[in-house]
Design an enzyme around this catalytic site. Structure first.
Site, PDB file in Angstrom:
ATOM      1  N   THR A  96       4.900  12.768  -3.061  1.00 46.84           N
ATOM      2  CA  THR A  96       3.867  11.867  -3.583  1.00 46.84           C
ATOM      3  C   THR A  96       2.982  12.676  -4.515  1.00 46.84           C
ATOM      4  O   THR A  96       2.252  13.568  -4.074  1.00 46.84           O
ATOM      5  CB  THR A  96       3.031  11.271  -2.440  1.00 46.84           C
ATOM      6  OG1 THR A  96       3.867  10.457  -1.615  1.00 46.84           O
ATOM      7  CG2 THR A  96       1.903  10.409  -3.000  1.00 46.84           C
ATOM      8  N   LYS A 171       3.347   3.764  -4.816  1.00 45.40           N
ATOM      9  CA  LYS A 171       2.890   4.487  -3.617  1.00 45.40           C
ATOM     10  C   LYS A 171       1.363   4.601  -3.594  1.00 45.40           C
ATOM     11  O   LYS A 171       0.730   4.345  -2.561  1.00 45.40           O
ATOM     12  CB  LYS A 171       3.522   5.881  -3.592  1.00 45.40           C
ATOM     13  CG  LYS A 171       3.019   6.799  -2.460  1.00 45.40           C
ATOM     14  CD  LYS A 171       3.404   6.272  -1.081  1.00 45.40           C
ATOM     15  CE  LYS A 171       2.840   7.129   0.044  1.00 45.40           C
ATOM     16  NZ  LYS A 171       3.511   8.431   0.172  1.00 45.40           N
ATOM     17  N   LYS A 246      -5.576  12.821  -0.053  1.00 49.43           N
ATOM     18  CA  LYS A 246      -4.778  13.195  -1.218  1.00 49.43           C
ATOM     19  C   LYS A 246      -4.345  11.957  -2.005  1.00 49.43           C
ATOM     20  O   LYS A 246      -4.487  11.906  -3.228  1.00 49.43           O
ATOM     21  CB  LYS A 246      -3.536  13.976  -0.771  1.00 49.43           C
ATOM     22  CG  LYS A 246      -2.509  14.206  -1.874  1.00 49.43           C
ATOM     23  CD  LYS A 246      -1.170  14.655  -1.324  1.00 49.43           C
ATOM     24  CE  LYS A 246      -0.093  14.641  -2.389  1.00 49.43           C
ATOM     25  NZ  LYS A 246       1.249  14.964  -1.864  1.00 49.43           N
TER      26      LYS A 246
END
Length: 297
Positions: A96, A171, A246
């Site tokens: 990611t 995502k 994050k």
């Protein structure tokens, strides 16, 4: 049966590679941690000592890495994937990372004659081990079609989201929803506690009413209503607060560069930043309930 080079054998990559072995593929793995490489060997994979050894004869190269800078380093340079993968290999990055880096690396791959997909996942460590991950995939349709059986060996849901970078876009949008909704559910339970409303009663009502969402019904942040949620294991992580932070930061960066307005995403990022700063980086992200319900935040 395919030959697979898998780079990055941590909490997510390790079980993903093991599931490819279970599906009958020949998997050669590399990680900077010798212990993680040994774990793959115990699962039936082949340990290697370098990126070159892992990818030199692979049909597919998978990577699962911490951040964009690691993806750039692993794929580029004299010791990278581009330098050592066979000419027909399909490249799949499941990390990611930010959309811009994903698109830049995919562009470099194309210039060097490789097909590349960005394929971040949802489902956490539990989903990686169980082979029930959701894959959000960006890149060429032909490359997606070729790699789809590999995704199915590791996941339950596989969606081709669009061109390069689209998997990463999906995502970070999904996880912004998750971060915001977890805060909302946690605040609701904190308020219920102050109003002396029984937690189970709130769950029974909201789980079948307009407040229903995954953060409530599948991952309830208070002990009791959902026995499988981390709240019943003292918030042992399925998905850490640091990982949520994050992803929220990535969403914030994408919002800034694209001109999108995401005030709730920004606030969620600020709250998770505060939560992690109190030493909760490795606690499950649903543990933010304890932070929001405390009287001395």
């Amino acid at each position: 049966m395919a030959k697979v080079g898998f780079i990055g054998l941590g909490n997510m990559g390790g079980p993903m590679a093991a599931n490819l072995v279970k599906a009958g593929h020949v998997v050669s793995g590399f990680d900077l941690s010798g212990d993680l490489v040994a774990a793959l060997q115990r699962a039936g994979g082949s340990p290697t000592g370098s990126i070159a050894d892992a990818v030199s004869d692979a049909d597919f190269v998978f990577t699962m890495l911490p951040a964009g800078k690691h993806v750039e380093a692993v794929y580029g340079g004299s010791d990278g994937v581009f330098a050592h993968a066979s000419s027909g290999a399909a490249l799949v990055d499941c990390s990611t990372i930010d959309v811009e880096t994903a698109r830049n690396v995919a562009g470099e791959a194309s210039q060097k004659g490789f097909s590349m997909l960005d394929a971040p996942v949802s489902g956490g460590v539990t989903g990686a081990a169980a082979g029930t991950l959701t894959f959000m995939v960006g890149g060429p349709e032909t490359a997606f079609a070729a790699a789809e059986p590999m995704f199915q060996a590791m996941g339950k849901t596989v969606v081709h989201a669009g061109d390069a970078g689209s998997g990463q876009a999906a995502k970070i949008c999904n996880n912004m929803i998750l971060g915001v909704s977890m805060i909302a559910v946690s605040e609701a339970f904190a308020l219920a506690d102050r109003l002396q409303l029984d937690r189970q009663k709130l769950f029974d009502i909201s789980s079948t009413a307009s407040g229903q969402c995954w953060s409530l019904t599948s991952y309830c942040p208070v002990p009791g209503p959902v026995p499988t949620s981390p709240a019943n294991r003292d918030y042992a992580p399925g998905f850490t607060a640091a990982m949520m932070l994050k992803d929220l930061k990535l969403a914030g960066e994408a919002s800034a560069t694209s001109g999108a307005t995401t005030p709730m995403g920004t606030l969620a990022c600020e709250l998770y930043d505060q939560y992690c700063a109190q030493g909760n980086q490795d606690v499950d992200f649903s543990g933010i309930f304890r932070f929001l319900s405390a009287t001395d935040n």
